[in-house]
Design an enzyme around this catalytic site. Structure first.
Site, mmCIF file in Angstrom:
data_model
loop_
_atom_site.group_PDB
_atom_site.id
_atom_site.type_symbol
_atom_site.label_atom_id
_atom_site.label_comp_id
_atom_site.label_asym_id
_atom_site.label_seq_id
_atom_site.Cartn_x
_atom_site.Cartn_y
_atom_site.Cartn_z
ATOM 1 N N ASN A 73 -0.619 0.008 14.800
ATOM 2 C CA ASN A 73 -0.070 1.143 14.047
ATOM 3 C C ASN A 73 0.412 0.697 12.663
ATOM 4 O OD1 ASN A 73 1.979 0.336 16.506
ATOM 5 N ND2 ASN A 73 2.948 0.284 14.492
ATOM 6 N N GLY A 128 -15.367 -6.014 10.793
ATOM 7 C CA GLY A 128 -14.889 -5.266 9.631
ATOM 8 C C GLY A 128 -15.492 -5.629 8.285
ATOM 9 N N GLY A 134 -0.649 -0.679 8.464
ATOM 10 C CA GLY A 134 -1.181 -0.032 7.253
ATOM 11 C C GLY A 134 -2.618 0.420 7.431
ATOM 12 N N LYS A 189 0.803 -1.224 0.000
ATOM 13 C CA LYS A 189 0.000 0.000 0.000
ATOM 14 C C LYS A 189 0.841 1.282 0.000
ATOM 15 C CE LYS A 189 -4.203 -1.807 2.127
ATOM 16 N NZ LYS A 189 -5.185 -1.671 3.197
#
Ligand code: NAP
Length: 274
Positions: free
Chosen positions: A124, A238, A126, A63
């Site tokens: 912490n 999610g 991507g 990413k």
């Protein structure tokens, strides 16, 4: 038109299922490929991908790395520091980030608000960058980031620190004893299939929280969410985020606005098929 997902290991990706449900829904004769690339193959692949693909999604670990091969990157994706969607115009690639949109839509759908709340984000990596960008956009009262290694986390989230000094880093031990938050958001992979008995925090650490959010979607109820439910929290996983970010990618590729009802419909069909 051809679309696809690039990443290093894609065996369990649900993206083809989501995009194929979408193509069926709109009666489009498009295809969606899974494209596994080794790090040394990435740059060469992207140099000519526009000849084959109208658009690509990007996942772990590319990413950030894809950004240097693109003609330009949207302001959102620049602020987040990661691209998950590429639109090709000829050989030129343009980068966007739809994880931010997907996360926001998921919270809206679950009725979870962050304004004036103490928000705790675990991790912490991507995905955390897009999540943190969204958290900060909602004017929370306080933001804590729980991390295993504060120096590393500061380095990874440095762009956010220069814009917002009020992010506080805590260890997982401090989180359980010192922080009294309202909304806890897990962006780590801890508890993801097959390690379904793991949780990034103890049940006690969630005491007093209003909401527990996990961006993991497999299993449907992670240990973290089960602890949240036991503590009386509103919870959400999610899956909605995953579908919402995919539909937002389609909006970029097809250059048209799609109805919000489509997200809920595809999420329901996907959930029933899992
Ligand atoms: P990533 O870049 O590899 O980051 C993982 C983060 O989790 C890092 O901060 C890492 O900490 C932390 N971590 C890993 N193992 C840990 C442990 N045992 N204890 C505490 N922290 C730990 O991964 P990612 O791309 O952000 O993805 C993370 C999760 O989000 C995955 O489960 C992925 O499937 C999910 N996801 C969901 C969506 C969606 O649409 N629903 C979108 C993107 C990602 P260190 O920095 O200390 O290593």
């Amino acid at each position: 038109m051809k679309f696809g997902l690039i990443g290093e290991k894609l065996g369990h990706s649900l993206s083809p299922q989501i995009h194929n449900l979408f193509f069926k829904e709109l009666g489009l004769d498009n295809t969606y490929d899974l494209i596994e690339l080794k790090p040394e193959e990435l740059e060469e692949f992207l140099a000519t991908a526009g000849n084959t693909y109208a658009g690509l999604n990007v996942t772990i670990p590319y990413k950030v790395d894809v950004m240097e091969s693109l003609k330009s990157v949207s302001l959102d994706a620049k602020a987040i520091g990661a691209v998950n969607t590429i639109q090709f115009k000829g050989e030129n690639g343009f980068g966007f980030n739809t994880d931010y949109f997907g996360f926001g839509r998921m919270l809206d759908n679950a009725g979870i608000k962050l304004a004036n709340k103490t928000v705790v984000m675990l991790g912490n990596g991507g995905a955390a960058k897009a999540v943190l960008q969204y958290i900060l956009s909602q004017f929370p009262a306080e933001v804590y980031v729980a991390t295993r290694d504060e120096d590393k986390a500061r380095e990874k989230l440095v762009d956010f620190l220069t814009r917002k000094e009020d992010i506080k880093f805590v260890s997982y031990e401090e989180l359980a004893t010192r922080v009294h938050g309202d909304v806890m958001i897990n962006t780590t992979p801890v508890g993801m299939h097959p390690n379904v008995d793991d949780s990034p925090v103890t049940k006690e650490a969630l005491a007093g929280y209003e909401a527990a959010v996990d961006i993991i979607y497999n299993p449907e109820v992670t240990k973290f969410l089960a602890y949240g439910k036991e503590q009386g929290c509103v919870t959400c996983n999610g899956l909605y985020m995953l579908v919402a970010q995919a539909i937002a990618s389609e909006e970029i590729w097809l250059e048209r606005k799609l109805p919000d009802t489509l997200i809920a419909k595809i999420e329901r069909e996907l959930r029933e098929s899992l």
